[in-house]
Design a protein around this motif. Sequence first.
Motif, PDB file in Angstrom:
ATOM      1  N   ARG A   1      35.278  31.739  36.821  1.00  0.00           N
ATOM      2  CA  ARG A   1      36.532  31.734  37.010  1.00  0.00           C
ATOM      3  C   ARG A   1      37.247  33.208  38.050  1.00  0.00           C
ATOM      4  N   LEU A   2      37.361  33.082  38.988  1.00  0.00           N
ATOM      5  CA  LEU A   2      37.218  34.056  40.110  1.00  0.00           C
ATOM      6  C   LEU A   2      38.597  34.652  39.707  1.00  0.00           C
ATOM      7  N   VAL A   3      38.863  36.142  40.460  1.00  0.00           N
ATOM      8  CA  VAL A   3      40.362  36.861  39.986  1.00  0.00           C
ATOM      9  C   VAL A   3      40.348  37.466  42.118  1.00  0.00           C
ATOM     10  N   ILE A   4      40.654  36.904  42.725  1.00  0.00           N
ATOM     11  CA  ILE A   4      40.874  37.852  43.971  1.00  0.00           C
ATOM     12  C   ILE A   4      42.135  39.198  43.574  1.00  0.00           C
ATOM     13  N   CYS A   5      41.259  39.860  44.015  1.00  0.00           N
ATOM     14  CA  CYS A   5      42.369  40.978  44.099  1.00  0.00           C
ATOM     15  C   CYS A   5      41.938  41.482  45.396  1.00  0.00           C
ATOM     16  N   ALA A   6      42.924  41.514  46.097  1.00  0.00           N
ATOM     17  CA  ALA A   6      43.042  42.293  47.354  1.00  0.00           C
ATOM     18  C   ALA A   6      44.970  43.140  47.733  1.00  0.00           C
ATOM     19  N   GLY A   7      44.787  44.003  48.365  1.00  0.00           N
ATOM     20  CA  GLY A   7      45.035  44.893  49.046  1.00  0.00           C
ATOM     21  C   GLY A   7      44.334  46.466  49.000  1.00  0.00           C
ATOM     22  N   PRO A   8      45.145  47.470  49.715  1.00  0.00           N
ATOM     23  CA  PRO A   8      44.631  48.579  49.853  1.00  0.00           C
ATOM     24  C   PRO A   8      43.233  49.222  48.890  1.00  0.00           C
ATOM     25  N   ALA A   9      42.190  49.717  49.825  1.00  0.00           N
ATOM     26  CA  ALA A   9      41.435  50.782  48.841  1.00  0.00           C
ATOM     27  C   ALA A   9      41.642  51.340  47.376  1.00  0.00           C
ATOM     28  N   LEU A  10      42.954  52.049  47.801  1.00  0.00           N
ATOM     29  CA  LEU A  10      43.608  52.555  46.190  1.00  0.00           C
ATOM     30  C   LEU A  10      43.802  51.525  45.486  1.00  0.00           C
ATOM     31  N   PHE A  11      44.555  50.239  46.145  1.00  0.00           N
ATOM     32  CA  PHE A  11      45.152  49.252  44.776  1.00  0.00           C
ATOM     33  C   PHE A  11      43.769  49.010  44.427  1.00  0.00           C
ATOM     34  N   ILE A  12      43.087  48.634  44.658  1.00  0.00           N
ATOM     35  CA  ILE A  12      41.409  47.801  44.175  1.00  0.00           C
ATOM     36  C   ILE A  12      41.300  48.654  43.547  1.00  0.00           C
ATOM     37  N   VAL A  13      40.967  50.336  43.408  1.00  0.00           N
ATOM     38  CA  VAL A  13      40.080  51.845  42.669  1.00  0.00           C
ATOM     39  C   VAL A  13      40.828  51.393  41.368  1.00  0.00           C
ATOM     40  N   GLU A  14      42.551  51.020  41.370  1.00  0.00           N
ATOM     41  CA  GLU A  14      43.771  51.295  40.322  1.00  0.00           C
ATOM     42  C   GLU A  14      43.243  50.068  39.328  1.00  0.00           C
ATOM     43  N   SER A  15      42.790  48.788  40.127  1.00  0.00           N
ATOM     44  CA  SER A  15      42.526  47.528  39.446  1.00  0.00           C
ATOM     45  C   SER A  15      41.400  47.497  38.205  1.00  0.00           C
ATOM     46  N   PHE A  16      40.482  48.143  39.311  1.00  0.00           N
ATOM     47  CA  PHE A  16      38.904  48.129  38.816  1.00  0.00           C
ATOM     48  C   PHE A  16      38.834  49.244  37.382  1.00  0.00           C
ATOM     49  N   LYS A  17      40.065  50.602  37.348  1.00  0.00           N
ATOM     50  CA  LYS A  17      40.530  50.859  35.866  1.00  0.00           C
ATOM     51  C   LYS A  17      41.026  50.406  35.133  1.00  0.00           C
ATOM     52  N   PHE A  18      42.254  49.609  35.227  1.00  0.00           N
ATOM     53  CA  PHE A  18      43.214  49.119  34.271  1.00  0.00           C
ATOM     54  C   PHE A  18      41.939  48.344  33.526  1.00  0.00           C
ATOM     55  N   SER A  19      41.110  47.417  34.609  1.00  0.00           N
ATOM     56  CA  SER A  19      40.654  46.356  33.485  1.00  0.00           C
ATOM     57  C   SER A  19      39.424  46.693  33.116  1.00  0.00           C
ATOM     58  N   GLU A  20      39.448  47.587  32.692  1.00  0.00           N
ATOM     59  CA  GLU A  20      37.803  48.570  31.915  1.00  0.00           C
ATOM     60  C   GLU A  20      38.337  48.557  30.461  1.00  0.00           C
ATOM     61  N   SER A  21      39.195  48.272  29.851  1.00  0.00           N
ATOM     62  CA  SER A  21      38.993  47.900  28.552  1.00  0.00           C
ATOM     63  C   SER A  21      38.960  46.081  27.281  1.00  0.00           C
ATOM     64  N   PHE A  22      39.383  45.684  29.326  1.00  0.00           N
ATOM     65  CA  PHE A  22      39.111  44.286  29.007  1.00  0.00           C
ATOM     66  C   PHE A  22      38.076  43.814  29.412  1.00  0.00           C
ATOM     67  N   THR A  23      37.179  44.829  29.547  1.00  0.00           N
ATOM     68  CA  THR A  23      36.056  44.096  30.513  1.00  0.00           C
ATOM     69  C   THR A  23      34.619  42.893  29.745  1.00  0.00           C
ATOM     70  N   GLU A  24      34.472  43.285  28.711  1.00  0.00           N
ATOM     71  CA  GLU A  24      34.059  42.017  27.634  1.00  0.00           C
ATOM     72  C   GLU A  24      34.525  41.167  27.330  1.00  0.00           C
ATOM     73  N   SER A  25      36.246  40.728  27.533  1.00  0.00           N
ATOM     74  CA  SER A  25      36.810  40.013  27.164  1.00  0.00           C
ATOM     75  C   SER A  25      37.019  39.082  28.093  1.00  0.00           C
ATOM     76  N   LEU A  26      36.966  39.818  29.566  1.00  0.00           N
ATOM     77  CA  LEU A  26      36.869  39.068  30.872  1.00  0.00           C
ATOM     78  C   LEU A  26      36.041  37.979  30.973  1.00  0.00           C
ATOM     79  N   LEU A  27      34.908  38.719  30.959  1.00  0.00           N
ATOM     80  CA  LEU A  27      33.407  38.321  30.788  1.00  0.00           C
ATOM     81  C   LEU A  27      32.988  36.975  29.893  1.00  0.00           C
ATOM     82  N   GLU A  28      33.570  37.253  28.567  1.00  0.00           N
ATOM     83  CA  GLU A  28      33.794  36.090  28.075  1.00  0.00           C
ATOM     84  C   GLU A  28      34.673  34.474  28.652  1.00  0.00           C
TER      85      GLU A  28
END
Length: 237
Positions: free
Chosen positions: A99-126
Amino acid sequence: MFFYLAFISSGALGGLIAFTQLIAALNNPKRSSEVPYILTSLGIDIGAVSIFAFLYFRENTAKNAQLAKLSREEKFSNLKLRLDQNKIISVSSLRGIARLVICAGPALFIVESFKFSESFTESLLERGVLVVPFATDVNTPCLDFYDSEDMKEITVKRKRLWQFTPVYVSEWSEWLDEQKKLAGVSPESPVYLSLRLDGRVRGSGAGYPPWNAFVAQLPPVKGLWSSLLDGMDGRVL
């Protein structure tokens, strides 16, 4: 739709005949008694043409909208992703796998999205979620992964979640612009698009992806990673 056109043609022809009869009756006092009947017939023909024209244009509009949707989905399925230095695959290769999630925006937005996803990493992969970061400015997002040995396991999962890189940026930009225009979103607005396993858009919005909502709403996908990482036979360019 052929029947609509046939009924429209028939009604238009009947209306034309009734109109010519009305003109003749109005110019002939001896036929004045026929006018009410001719007007009734003309009204029925005009009503029939109007109804079938409405039905035709409504169905034609729906058909064109469906064709446009299929065209966008086909265009998206042909977009390319870099899996690693030696392998480039099409989005269609991931149907039924991720299930792809397209995260599109300025580089800073990508980095922030990356940080926000950290605590959900394992659950998202599952749940088979994989993120495609697409920077819409000239900057390249810097995704910082942990290098320490004690964080090695989470780093592997984080890299797996954020493993893809869009290829042929102009094609991605064109597709994304179409999606934003369709949704009435500003071209400059950072957005996310969440896809189903079959590759169709499941949800989208402006701002950061709701990682917690994905975890709450999506069911786990069993046996995903062995098929994706060990056996996927993507197209090499």
